[in-house]
Design a protein around this motif. Structure first.
Motif, mmCIF file in Angstrom:
data_model
loop_
_atom_site.group_PDB
_atom_site.id
_atom_site.type_symbol
_atom_site.label_atom_id
_atom_site.label_comp_id
_atom_site.label_asym_id
_atom_site.label_seq_id
_atom_site.Cartn_x
_atom_site.Cartn_y
_atom_site.Cartn_z
ATOM 1 N N MET A 149 71.358 15.010 -40.670
ATOM 2 C CA MET A 149 70.842 13.659 -40.909
ATOM 3 C C MET A 149 71.491 12.618 -39.991
ATOM 4 O O MET A 149 71.064 11.457 -39.980
ATOM 5 N N ALA A 150 72.520 13.016 -39.239
ATOM 6 C CA ALA A 150 73.186 12.041 -38.366
ATOM 7 C C ALA A 150 72.215 11.449 -37.357
ATOM 8 O O ALA A 150 72.417 10.339 -36.862
ATOM 9 N N PHE A 151 71.122 12.180 -37.063
ATOM 10 C CA PHE A 151 70.157 11.652 -36.102
ATOM 11 C C PHE A 151 69.525 10.343 -36.558
ATOM 12 O O PHE A 151 69.085 9.551 -35.745
ATOM 13 N N MET A 152 69.470 10.131 -37.878
ATOM 14 C CA MET A 152 68.862 8.875 -38.341
ATOM 15 C C MET A 152 69.749 7.661 -38.012
ATOM 16 O O MET A 152 69.289 6.529 -38.041
ATOM 17 N N LEU A 153 71.022 7.917 -37.682
ATOM 18 C CA LEU A 153 71.918 6.818 -37.325
ATOM 19 C C LEU A 153 71.692 6.343 -35.882
ATOM 20 O O LEU A 153 72.033 5.215 -35.522
ATOM 21 N N LEU A 154 71.137 7.266 -35.059
ATOM 22 C CA LEU A 154 70.953 6.936 -33.636
ATOM 23 C C LEU A 154 70.130 5.663 -33.431
ATOM 24 O O LEU A 154 70.579 4.733 -32.749
ATOM 25 N N PRO A 155 68.904 5.575 -34.003
ATOM 26 C CA PRO A 155 68.124 4.344 -33.770
ATOM 27 C C PRO A 155 68.744 3.109 -34.415
ATOM 28 O O PRO A 155 68.543 1.999 -33.917
ATOM 29 N N LEU A 156 69.511 3.295 -35.517
ATOM 30 C CA LEU A 156 70.193 2.139 -36.116
ATOM 31 C C LEU A 156 71.200 1.565 -35.113
ATOM 32 O O LEU A 156 71.317 0.348 -34.944
ATOM 33 N N ALA A 157 71.944 2.481 -34.464
ATOM 34 C CA ALA A 157 72.921 2.037 -33.460
ATOM 35 C C ALA A 157 72.202 1.474 -32.239
ATOM 36 O O ALA A 157 72.549 0.410 -31.726
ATOM 37 N N LEU A 216 64.307 -14.682 -26.996
ATOM 38 C CA LEU A 216 65.429 -13.787 -27.308
ATOM 39 C C LEU A 216 65.311 -13.278 -28.742
ATOM 40 O O LEU A 216 65.459 -12.076 -29.004
ATOM 41 N N PHE A 217 65.013 -14.198 -29.674
ATOM 42 C CA PHE A 217 64.956 -13.798 -31.079
ATOM 43 C C PHE A 217 63.779 -12.852 -31.353
ATOM 44 O O PHE A 217 63.884 -11.942 -32.179
ATOM 45 N N ILE A 218 62.669 -13.065 -30.635
ATOM 46 C CA ILE A 218 61.512 -12.165 -30.815
ATOM 47 C C ILE A 218 61.901 -10.754 -30.357
ATOM 48 O O ILE A 218 61.648 -9.764 -31.046
ATOM 49 N N LEU A 219 62.550 -10.685 -29.182
ATOM 50 C CA LEU A 219 62.965 -9.367 -28.674
ATOM 51 C C LEU A 219 63.964 -8.708 -29.628
ATOM 52 O O LEU A 219 63.861 -7.516 -29.951
ATOM 53 N N GLN A 220 64.944 -9.495 -30.092
ATOM 54 C CA GLN A 220 65.953 -8.936 -31.007
ATOM 55 C C GLN A 220 65.291 -8.429 -32.291
ATOM 56 O O GLN A 220 65.604 -7.338 -32.771
ATOM 57 N N SER A 221 64.357 -9.220 -32.824
ATOM 58 C CA SER A 221 63.674 -8.803 -34.055
ATOM 59 C C SER A 221 62.918 -7.501 -33.814
ATOM 60 O O SER A 221 62.936 -6.584 -34.645
ATOM 61 N N GLY A 222 62.240 -7.429 -32.647
ATOM 62 C CA GLY A 222 61.468 -6.222 -32.328
ATOM 63 C C GLY A 222 62.358 -4.988 -32.285
ATOM 64 O O GLY A 222 62.027 -3.941 -32.845
ATOM 65 N N GLY A 260 64.524 0.006 -34.584
ATOM 66 C CA GLY A 260 65.639 0.861 -35.012
ATOM 67 C C GLY A 260 65.480 1.313 -36.451
ATOM 68 O O GLY A 260 65.627 2.494 -36.764
ATOM 69 N N PHE A 261 65.133 0.371 -37.328
ATOM 70 C CA PHE A 261 65.038 0.719 -38.748
ATOM 71 C C PHE A 261 63.856 1.657 -39.007
ATOM 72 O O PHE A 261 63.977 2.664 -39.719
ATOM 73 N N CYS A 262 62.737 1.316 -38.393
ATOM 74 C CA CYS A 262 61.533 2.126 -38.588
ATOM 75 C C CYS A 262 61.763 3.564 -38.088
ATOM 76 O O CYS A 262 61.437 4.538 -38.774
ATOM 77 N N LEU A 298 68.854 3.652 -48.510
ATOM 78 C CA LEU A 298 69.667 2.477 -48.864
ATOM 79 C C LEU A 298 70.774 2.258 -47.840
ATOM 80 O O LEU A 298 71.090 1.124 -47.480
ATOM 81 N N PHE A 299 71.352 3.366 -47.372
ATOM 82 C CA PHE A 299 72.402 3.261 -46.349
ATOM 83 C C PHE A 299 71.833 2.588 -45.089
ATOM 84 O O PHE A 299 72.439 1.665 -44.532
ATOM 85 N N ALA A 300 70.647 3.058 -44.665
ATOM 86 C CA ALA A 300 70.027 2.475 -43.459
ATOM 87 C C ALA A 300 69.742 0.990 -43.683
ATOM 88 O O ALA A 300 69.976 0.153 -42.791
ATOM 89 N N LEU A 301 69.275 0.649 -44.893
ATOM 90 C CA LEU A 301 68.952 -0.753 -45.199
ATOM 91 C C LEU A 301 70.228 -1.609 -45.184
ATOM 92 O O LEU A 301 70.249 -2.704 -44.616
ATOM 93 N N LEU A 302 71.273 -1.074 -45.793
ATOM 94 C CA LEU A 302 72.539 -1.807 -45.861
ATOM 95 C C LEU A 302 73.094 -2.092 -44.463
ATOM 96 O O LEU A 302 73.498 -3.222 -44.135
#
Ligand code: SF4
Ligand code: SF4
Length: 503
Positions: free
Chosen positions: A382-390, A439-445, A450-452, A482-486
């Motif tokens: 499951m560590a792969f799910m951390l990759l897009p978060l990072a 900048l904020f639009i790009l950051q939001s995207g 990452g989360f998706c 929940l971890f990903a959301l947090l």
């Protein structure tokens, strides 16, 4: 100097969308997996043409020489230029353009940087007296890499050291030390190239190569066989062994077995050595590799956890509250000056907190799973799910540096501004409404991306592990969702906070 962060209303909107996504990830049925039907890789005639273009000796050589030229410019400016970091090409080009832009480039080019990396180019020349083709003039010992080093633990240690120098020692604000670090990396690369077979530094030791290697598992491009059947019938294996004109694969990859980008340096040796011209850049869905192809190992899982913690640390260290905590801790330790002990303790605490939270989420998931899956297997898989978060946060954070921290005076004055220009020197500071919204639009995207992607990877990996489970909904994924959301809420909060500029 402080910069305002993303407006809170933007972050709240993002949090609501992410909450809805997390609910969907838990309630929806897990995907039905079939290796062949789920893998999509396209290599159109245009992609094949682009591959030929990008692997042309002339283009590669030109780009490599350009990078070598910039590398020497960084060293010369760092050693002999102004000590003011915002005016010296060494610090601006290294930390604000290259280091910040490198992670963004992975999104479009995968591990393309490694193909033109100056450390490798210079070290290869020094140990083979040749930059691109095969050479008989090798001064290498070609020793086998000791078993204990055949992992990404050495690269992880190097990454921690690099982050310590960057965020703790503050090398980003020191042109002289930046030049010394560039030279030290060159010495280590050359020593490794001279001692070990192939390019052990790139495969096992390089923190830059491993970081973009793991991130490029999410990239929409990869070098793969045009026709896998041709590869499966091949017995000469030039991609792995090389040919008379072309060096073998520097990291020992065999194209017909290649499923992961992690160790591919995009050098295109295989493209040039393949006698049937069967290798091309291919387009594929984002994160496909992390969802279904990649087979992680224990050391790789820890590298990904460290990437997530270090990405967070990049944001944390730019906040006034971090500075206050560091001062308090260092005062308690009786430390003054650079506060390196205090920083080291906070760095270790951040790493431990992220790893412990993830381990706790895995432990609860294990209890909720109907199938008996061991903790270690779940932890690694499951560590792969951390990759897009990072990755998502790393890019969003780095965009702040790229967008706001460049004075560009170093372009005209790489060694520093002339003395008479100093009083009028001013940094271009965009304000909200004059480009900040972009900048904020790009950051939001990138945060949404990452989360998706993290949830998609989680559901695919869970579906693979629970293939015999009749209950194919994702209820047991609640702790990891929940971890990903947090983590994402923490990252969004960091993006909304006022940030101290590095220099
Ligand atoms: S792995 Fe490191 S040394 Fe090797 S090419 Fe990539 S950045 Fe350069
Ligand atoms: S598979 Fe090997 S030879 Fe081919 S581009 Fe990647 S690192 Fe280079």
């Amino acid at each position: 100097m402080m910069h305002a962060g993303m407006p809170l209303s933007w972050a709240e909107g993002l949090c609501c969308s992410m909450l809805l996504m997390a609910i969907w990830a838990i309630l929806a049925r897990l995907p039905v997996l079939s290796e062949a039907s789920n893998r999509v890789e396209n290599s159109s005639p245009l992609a094949i043409w682009i591959t030929r273009l990008l692997s042309s000796q002339l283009l590669l050589l030109s780009l490599k020489l350009l990078m070598v030229g910039l590398f020497f410019l960084v060293i010369i400016c760092g050693l002999y230029g102004t000590p003011l970091p915002q005016q010296n090409l060494a610090t601006e080009l290294t930390w604000n353009i290259w280091w910040a832009g490198l992670i963004v480039s992975v999104f479009f080019l995968g591990s393309g940087w490694c193909a033109i990396c100056p450390w490798d180019t210079i070290a290869s020349y020094l140990t083979r007296l040749n930059i691109l083709g095969a050479s008989d003039n090798s001064t290498r010992l070609n020793l086998a890499v000791p078993g204990v080093l055949r992992s990404v633990w050495p690269a992880l240690l190097m990454l921690l050291l690099l982050s310590w120098l960057e965020l703790g020692y503050g090398i980003t604000a020191d042109p002289y030390a930046t030049a010394l670090l560039a030279m030290l990396m060159l010495i280590i690369t050359t020593t490794s190239h001279a001692l070990f077979e192939r390019k052990a530094f790139c495969r096992y030791f390089c923190p830059v190569g491993r970081t973009i290697g793991f991130y490029s598992q999410l990239a929409p491009v990869a070098l793969r066989p045009v026709d896998p059947q041709v590869c499966s019938r091949c017995e000469t294996l030039e991609c792995y062994r090389g040919s008379e004109q072309v060096e073998p694969c520097p990291t020992g990859l065999l194209m017909k077995n290649l499923k992961e980008n992690s160790y591919c340096t995009s050098c295109t040796n295989c493209v040039r050595s393949c006698p049937t011209a069967n290798i091309s850049w291919k387009l594929r869905p984002l994160s496909q590799e992390a969802r279904q192809d990649a087979r992680p190992r224990h050391d790789e899982a820890w590298f990904v956890i460290a990437l997530l913690a270090l990405a967070l640390l990049h944001g944390l260290t730019m906040m006034p509250i971090w500075e206050q905590q560091l001062q308090q801790l260092s005062a308690w330790l009786g430390e003054s000056g650079l506060l390196l002990w205090g920083f080291t303790i906070l760095l270790a605490t951040t790493l431990l907190l992220v790893a412990s939270l993830y381990a706790a989420a895995i432990a609860v998931t294990m209890k909720l799973c109907r199938q008996r899956i061991g903790f270690k297997k779940l932890f690694i898989d499951m560590a792969f799910m951390l990759l897009p978060l990072a990755f998502g946060y790393h890019i969003a954070h780095n965009l702040t540096h790229l967008w706001r921290e460049n004075s560009w005076s170093w372009l005209l004055h790489p060694f520093g501004l002339p003395t008479q220009a100093l009083p009028s020197m001013s940094r271009v500071m965009p304000t909200m409404g004059s480009g900040e919204a972009g900048l904020f639009i790009l950051q939001s995207g990138f945060m949404l991306f990452g989360f998706c992607m993290s949830l998609l990877i989680l559901r695919h990996r869970a579906a693979r592990l629970a293939s015999h489970d009749s209950n194919r909904r994702g209820f047991s994924l609640l702790p990891l969702a929940l971890f990903a959301l947090l983590i994402t809420i923490l990252q969004l909060w960091l993006l909304t906070q006022p940030m101290m500029m590095r220099f």
